[in-house]
Motif scaffolding. Structure first.
Motif, mmCIF file in Angstrom:
data_model
loop_
_atom_site.group_PDB
_atom_site.id
_atom_site.type_symbol
_atom_site.label_atom_id
_atom_site.label_comp_id
_atom_site.label_asym_id
_atom_site.label_seq_id
_atom_site.Cartn_x
_atom_site.Cartn_y
_atom_site.Cartn_z
ATOM 1 N N ALA A 252 34.058 46.244 31.464
ATOM 2 C CA ALA A 252 35.221 46.568 30.632
ATOM 3 C C ALA A 252 36.090 47.625 31.304
ATOM 4 O O ALA A 252 37.321 47.570 31.262
ATOM 5 N N LYS A 253 35.442 48.622 31.924
ATOM 6 C CA LYS A 253 36.196 49.644 32.655
ATOM 7 C C LYS A 253 36.956 49.018 33.815
ATOM 8 O O LYS A 253 38.141 49.324 34.037
ATOM 9 N N LEU A 254 36.295 48.131 34.554
ATOM 10 C CA LEU A 254 36.945 47.486 35.690
ATOM 11 C C LEU A 254 38.132 46.640 35.243
ATOM 12 O O LEU A 254 39.199 46.647 35.886
ATOM 13 N N ALA A 255 37.987 45.933 34.125
ATOM 14 C CA ALA A 255 39.090 45.122 33.617
ATOM 15 C C ALA A 255 40.280 45.998 33.230
ATOM 16 O O ALA A 255 41.437 45.627 33.448
ATOM 17 N N ALA A 256 39.991 47.172 32.657
ATOM 18 C CA ALA A 256 41.069 48.101 32.303
ATOM 19 C C ALA A 256 41.744 48.659 33.556
ATOM 20 O O ALA A 256 42.973 48.808 33.607
ATOM 21 N N ILE A 257 40.958 48.982 34.569
ATOM 22 C CA ILE A 257 41.515 49.460 35.832
ATOM 23 C C ILE A 257 42.492 48.439 36.416
ATOM 24 O O ILE A 257 43.555 48.791 36.925
ATOM 25 N N GLU A 258 42.127 47.167 36.318
ATOM 26 C CA GLU A 258 42.953 46.108 36.905
ATOM 27 C C GLU A 258 44.028 45.591 35.956
ATOM 28 O O GLU A 258 44.861 44.775 36.367
ATOM 29 N N GLY A 259 44.025 46.033 34.683
ATOM 30 C CA GLY A 259 44.972 45.485 33.718
ATOM 31 C C GLY A 259 44.775 44.001 33.519
ATOM 32 O O GLY A 259 45.732 43.227 33.357
ATOM 33 N N HIS A 260 43.505 43.581 33.512
ATOM 34 C CA HIS A 260 43.130 42.160 33.522
ATOM 35 C C HIS A 260 42.685 41.746 32.120
ATOM 36 O O HIS A 260 41.628 42.148 31.644
ATOM 37 N N TRP A 261 43.482 40.916 31.420
ATOM 38 C CA TRP A 261 43.203 40.553 30.035
ATOM 39 C C TRP A 261 42.444 39.239 29.900
ATOM 40 O O TRP A 261 41.499 39.141 29.130
ATOM 41 N N GLU A 262 42.871 38.228 30.620
ATOM 42 C CA GLU A 262 42.269 36.900 30.495
ATOM 43 C C GLU A 262 41.305 36.658 31.652
ATOM 44 O O GLU A 262 41.661 36.848 32.821
ATOM 45 N N THR A 263 40.086 36.225 31.340
ATOM 46 C CA THR A 263 39.149 35.854 32.396
ATOM 47 C C THR A 263 39.710 34.667 33.170
ATOM 48 O O THR A 263 40.095 33.652 32.574
ATOM 49 N N ASN A 264 39.786 34.791 34.485
ATOM 50 C CA ASN A 264 40.354 33.720 35.321
ATOM 51 C C ASN A 264 39.272 32.697 35.652
ATOM 52 O O ASN A 264 38.380 32.937 36.458
ATOM 53 N N HIS A 265 39.340 31.537 35.005
ATOM 54 C CA HIS A 265 38.307 30.504 35.182
ATOM 55 C C HIS A 265 38.638 29.535 36.318
ATOM 56 O O HIS A 265 37.741 29.049 37.005
ATOM 57 N N ASP A 266 39.916 29.253 36.503
ATOM 58 C CA ASP A 266 40.277 28.214 37.484
ATOM 59 C C ASP A 266 41.330 28.683 38.474
ATOM 60 O O ASP A 266 42.005 27.878 39.104
ATOM 61 N N HIS A 267 41.497 29.990 38.593
ATOM 62 C CA HIS A 267 42.465 30.516 39.555
ATOM 63 C C HIS A 267 42.054 31.946 39.932
ATOM 64 O O HIS A 267 41.236 32.563 39.271
#
Length: 485
Positions: A252-267
């Motif tokens: 969760a911390k890493l996702a916040a660091i990257e500003g990453h909301w949607e898990t990238n399944h096919d890209h």
């Protein structure tokens, strides 16, 4: 005096305020202690009095930083019993012994040899004095070891069981060497050396701009830049491994660091250079990034999957804008540090390192950036751990003292701000005056003819340093050769 905030919010602000004041002083003393050990070792090897004069100058700044670090650390620790007594009650069987080990090993070692380091010139042999300096440097690193072990355990807790709502240690090896500890310890050590080396470099650059070209200033500038080059390069490697560890243990911390909301399944996941995270709408209002580069860095695959923030419940997410931007401040300044050191290499090759005023101005500006990057990194670490005080085990709100009120915390926060501003503001002002005065020639000869530059009358150093040392190992009139920078 709640200031319109809850007791929890005020307690978090108070701890953030005190720890931010505190961390700049240990970081300075850790780096400077090792720098002082290097200077004294070089003096013992070469008998070049320039190293001895630099030691006598920087030990004054070290002494001020060390004293303020001790005082601010003691004050900060009291909050575990006032504002965060529930955290201490639940996890004290782990954090208490770790902090005790720090006192028993590091603090006693530093205290035992600090007096010899500060007051031992001329009273003990040069080798005995160097041993004391080396022990103080080792002590500061041991202190960092235990503090980082305790904080890392709060980030990636291991080696414990919960009995009747209390955390009970079951494996001290797993507790001390928890999964994030090696990376966080290396990251903090490099950060401390960067803080001090940038301080040394910025101080020397200031005096170069003022016209000084003597060996004391040039040697400081050269040594500082070499250390910036080494530590900033190491931070790139350490930071990469630390990020991979965070992805595994604190997604969760890493996702916040990257500003990453949607898990990238096919890209692939892009590496965002700029974004405006919107927590209410669970998206970035605006973003600029490099496609697939985020996946490449974190998974070593152009289409590697990285868990997004939406896969975590809203109450389990940290404050995304703060974590996102504090991380980019840290990394951006780190890239500038690396750029500065690489530019210095080019100027060395051209023989223009001490004549390029534009570079000296850049180095002066970069002087305080080590502190800014250090604070930004700790903001990323601590805010990114939220809403947990022990990740996945104790929520921050559950660590707050039951009886503390918003008014009490608000009043104590105001008092802290006033007292810290007066006491530590005075200490910082004194350090800045020492920096402005610059190193002086005591045992070495000033090679600069009168009328060149603005350095005129040497100032007597801090009384903690005895400038009357003339030992058989270091005759005052011998070994006057200029150092090779």
């Amino acid at each position: 005096m709640s200031l319109g905030l809850t007791a929890l919010e005020l307690a978090r602000i108070q701890f953030a305020f005190t720890v931010s004041f505190h961390i700049i002083f240990p970081a300075t003393s850790i780096g400077l202690a090792c720098f002082l050990a290097l200077l004294e070792w070089k003096w013992l090897r070469t008998h070049n009095p320039v190293y001895k004069d630099l030691f006598k100058y920087w030990i004054k700044i070290f002494a001020v930083a060390f004293a303020m670090g001790v005082v601010s650390g003691v004050v900060m620790a009291y909050q575990f019993g006032t504002n965060w007594s529930e955290f201490s009650r639940i996890s004290g069987s782990v954090t208490g012994p770790l902090l005790t080990y720090e006192v028993l090993s590091a603090f006693f070692l530093e205290a035992g040899f600090l007096g010899i380091m500060l007051f031992g010139w001329g009273r003990v042999s040069p080798k005995a004095h160097f041993f004391a300096t080396f022990m103080v440097a080792i002590g500061t690193c041991i202190s960092m070891f235990w503090i980082l072990s305790s904080n890392s355990w709060m980030q990636t807790p291991q080696g414990f069981a919960i009995e009747n709502g209390i955390i009970v240690p079951t494996d001290w090896w797993a507790i001390v060497f928890n999964p994030s500890f090696p990376y966080r310890f290396a990251h903090m050590a490099a950060a401390a050396f960067l803080v001090s080396s940038l301080l040394v470099t910025g101080t020397a650059a200031w005096h170069l701009l003022k016209g000084r070209r003597d060996d004391l200033v040039k040697k400081s500038f050269s040594l500082g830049l070499w250390m910036v080059l080494v530590t900033s390069s190491l931070q790139v490697v350490i930071g990469d491994h630390h990020g991979l560890n965070t992805l595994k243990h604190q997604p969760a911390k890493l996702a916040a660091i990257e500003g990453h909301w949607e898990t990238n399944h096919d890209h692939g996941m892009p590496l965002l250079l700029f974004a405006l995270p919107d927590m209410n709408n669970e998206r970035n209002a605006m973003e600029i990034g490099v496609p697939n580069l985020g996946s490449m860095i974190l998974t070593h695959s152009m289409e590697g999957q990285v868990t997004g923030l939406k896969d975590f419940a809203p109450e389990d997410r940290p404050n995304v804008p703060i974590v996102f931007w504090s991380f980019r401040v840290m990394v951006g300044l780190g890239m500038l540090m690396l750029l500065m050191s690489l530019t210095a290499l080019w100027l060395r090759k051209k023989g223009r390192l001490y004549q390029s005023d534009w570079f000296h101005r850049f180095a002066v500006i970069m002087g305080p950036t080590g502190y800014i990057a250090l604070l930004a990194g700790w903001v990323t670490t601590e805010v990114g751990r939220q809403p947990w005080v022990v990740y996945g085990v104790i929520r921050t709100q559950d660590g707050l003292s039951h009886t503390v009120t918003a008014g009490q915390v608000g009043l104590s926060l105001i008092i802290f701000v006033l007292v810290y501003t007066a006491v530590f503001g005075t200490g910082i002002y004194y350090m800045l005056k020492l920096i402005k005065s610059g190193p002086v020639h005591i045992d070495s000869i000033d090679p600069q003819p009168a009328g060149l530059g603005r350095f005129k009358t040497p100032m007597r150093p801090l009384s903690a340093v005895d400038d009357a040392l003339d030992t058989p190992e270091n005759p005052k009139n011998n070994h006057r050769e200029n150092p090779h920078d």
